[in-house]
Design an enzyme around this catalytic site. Sequence first.
Site, PDB file in Angstrom:
ATOM      1  N   ASP A 300       0.866  -1.177   0.000  1.00  0.00           N
ATOM      2  CA  ASP A 300       0.000   0.000   0.000  1.00  0.00           C
ATOM      3  C   ASP A 300       0.909   1.236   0.000  1.00  0.00           C
ATOM      4  O   ASP A 300       2.125   1.145   0.153  1.00  0.00           O
ATOM      5  CB  ASP A 300      -0.961  -0.017   1.200  1.00  0.00           C
ATOM      6  CG  ASP A 300      -2.197   0.838   0.929  1.00  0.00           C
ATOM      7  OD1 ASP A 300      -2.133   1.748   0.080  1.00  0.00           O
ATOM      8  OD2 ASP A 300      -3.233   0.608   1.572  1.00  0.00           O
TER       9      ASP A 300
HETATM   10  C1  NOJ Z   1      -4.033   3.820   0.176  1.00  0.00           C
HETATM   11  C2  NOJ Z   1      -5.221   2.934   0.335  1.00  0.00           C
HETATM   12  O1  NOJ Z   1      -5.120   2.228   1.551  1.00  0.00           O
HETATM   13  C3  NOJ Z   1      -5.416   1.939  -0.780  1.00  0.00           C
HETATM   14  O2  NOJ Z   1      -6.645   1.313  -0.622  1.00  0.00           O
HETATM   15  C4  NOJ Z   1      -5.304   2.620  -2.102  1.00  0.00           C
HETATM   16  O3  NOJ Z   1      -5.537   1.691  -3.134  1.00  0.00           O
HETATM   17  C5  NOJ Z   1      -3.936   3.252  -2.222  1.00  0.00           C
HETATM   18  N1  NOJ Z   1      -3.754   4.229  -1.176  1.00  0.00           N
HETATM   19  C6  NOJ Z   1      -3.727   3.910  -3.565  1.00  0.00           C
HETATM   20  O4  NOJ Z   1      -4.480   5.063  -3.648  1.00  0.00           O
END
Ligand code: NOJ
Length: 796
Positions: A300
């Site tokens: 993430d």
């Molecule tokens: C953080 C989030 O937790 C995740 O769900 C998301 O896909 C990513 N950022 C990318 O934006």
Amino acid sequence: MKRPAFRVFLNLLFALTIVIPCCVAASAQSAPAPNPQLASKELNARVEALLKQMTLDEKIGQLVQYSAGFATGPGASNLHYDELVTKGQLGSMLNVTGVEATNHYQHIAMEKSRLHIPILFGLDVIHGHRTTFPVPLALAASWDPSAAETVARVGATEARADGIAWVFSPMVDIARDPRWGRIIESSGEDPYLGSAMARAWVKGYQQDDLSKPDSAAVSVKHFAAYGGAIAGRDYNAVDMGEITLRQVYLEPYRAAVEAGAATMMSSFNSINGVPATANPFTLNQILRKEWGFDGFVVSDWGAVSELINHSIGDGPTVARKALEAGVEMDMEGNLYGTVLAGQVRSGKIHESVVDEAVRRVLRVKFALGLFDHPYAPESPAYDATPERRAVARKVAGETLVLLKNDPVEGLGDLLPLTAKAKKVALIGPLADNQREMLGAWAVKGDPKYVVTLKTALAERLGNRLLYAPGCEMLSGEDANVLKQVSFGGADSAHASLPLPDDAKTIVEAVETARKADVTILALGESADWMEGEASSRATLGFTGAQEQLLEAVVATGKPVILVVLAGRPLELKWAANHVPAILEAWSPGVEAGHAVADVLFGDVNPSGKLPASLPRAVGQEPLYYAQLPTGRPAHGDLSRLPRNAGEKFMSRYMDEENSALFPFGWGLSYTRFRYDQPAISRAEVPVSEVLASGHKPVATVGVDVKNTGKVAGTEVVQLYIRNTSASVEQPVRELKGFARVSLAPGETKHLDFPLGFDELNFYNVEIQRTIEPTTYKIWVGGSSLATAETSLKVVE
Ligand code: NOJ
């Protein structure tokens, strides 16, 4: 979580000598179902041929992802992306969308980089792309996996047209605590429902064929157990036993992998003390070895560098740990790109680890056909076609949950609205707010296309509709604080909002309600400010002055219909006691107003059912129906306050009931359904037969369901079981089957639910899915309170 050697030895002994059927159980659990495209020999030969030509820096480039557009996390990079792409040092980008922007980088990759490896563009396509559908929690309330599949299908098609071949969806985290704002992106509290939705999302995006020009690779997230954050606080640690982890939290990810998911996203949280982004047990042992996953894992946003905050080492160390554990791509972390090469050159990481990671990334790029068709088609970007809007309206109609519908004098059941209601007042800060209807993570959804409830009701009622906003979503104080921290930052449009004068607008709303026969109140919480990522709440009430508005309007004595627009279960206790009709409408998307009006006027008979329990009080959280038993069960019925020790020393709250205000699976219709006594096809079945049955049923539960009302309706028929005597205690109820069935007035339909290993197994203390002699209680009905009962005995 690493198992000590003696336990492995014990497992072996147990499997080989003691209980032969366990071998069957073990084989039932370890049959991997890799995506055949990713496993194909031809594809892998192309991967190997390319890998051989790559320098170490080019290999590492494939493991690096940067956001070159808007930020979806803290500390976004600001680098010379053209240069990185030219040098082959950037394999993937996120938040770059649209034909022009994606093709700009793709041309550099294909024409100027040495090996012409295409960039994989990823984006949060969560509930539609340009056409915004209801939020995932709402889709789960449809209990209709085909609805999720449709949403994914439209999302993938629109995303591909915008140059995006990789969607950061579905989020399959089990969410049992609505304090966690990301419950909105989940399918709620239940692993069975969550798994069914997970399969459907994957199917819709990938179509079992990544090479189709309108397929997108999924990124199933957030692996693992992100929804188990302690106290519902986002990014917080997760601490749970391995049985709960596997039997509840991991099930939807497993379902997604079995459905062919091409990629996964690792989560921010730690699991029992080991960060999920450097967790060999979940990423390597479970995901790859047990489930046979052939795709790749992306971290993430910033999660690799955040491992430093998890105190497991400095930058180079955490990068190594993440890569070795099985995180192949570093999203916006700046670490793989900056430190991995040094780690390999100094011998800290074997190059074969890098090679294996690169293989996995290249596999997905090849499977998507990016080497052969790297560019987005030069077609105009889609904007709100009538066909897709019609699909959005239909899908949204299925997601609405009628929580309550009591009769009122002179009108009968308050809903559906009839011509008897001559003048209708529409009140509330969500009655005419286009942006709010889209919900969280509507990245490319454009508010200007949204039909609000006010617009939709005006279409039906003309000047019989009266309107007053009533109050703002937030009180002046909240607004001052939150406008500094909302997603758009301090300079977002909200920063210039005037402070509300709620006292005045509530008085105006009350006057408006007095002039009408019926009032519709559209209340909830702000998707923009309070839902989704980084939006945990310690309270679950309506925000701002909405509760005062509600109470003031109810005090007029006029019948009130409450439409709740929120991405999480809110605390609705006062409303449930004072308002005759409540419709849970979530964040319904671009066709919000039409979909809600369709239900309010009875053109669509509500059929949604709650995918998450609605609490009486926030202090009950985490609240879910599939509780484990306690030695001191209590009803928590406040009318029976303890008078003696037998009632006092029970598992209960002294100031609130134990039960949900509206339980999991709950939802009313404008008609009634009658359940006959369910019948099991056989009363007994031997353990060995269940263990050997694989995915095949060993018995079926048959039930007749009748529509006893005057209008056609759709019921979600639900089957629950309880394993009454296992070696590891099992929940008091577990969902193990459901079906949507449409019935004309007076019509009866027969349904059969299969029961076999898949439905009946559980994890024993040896962490093996197994079956033991027991009796399963079985209930069939319209919610988790189902009473029509039968049973199945499993014998030696
Ligand atoms: C953080 C989030 O937790 C995740 O769900 C998301 O896909 C990513 N950022 C990318 O934006």
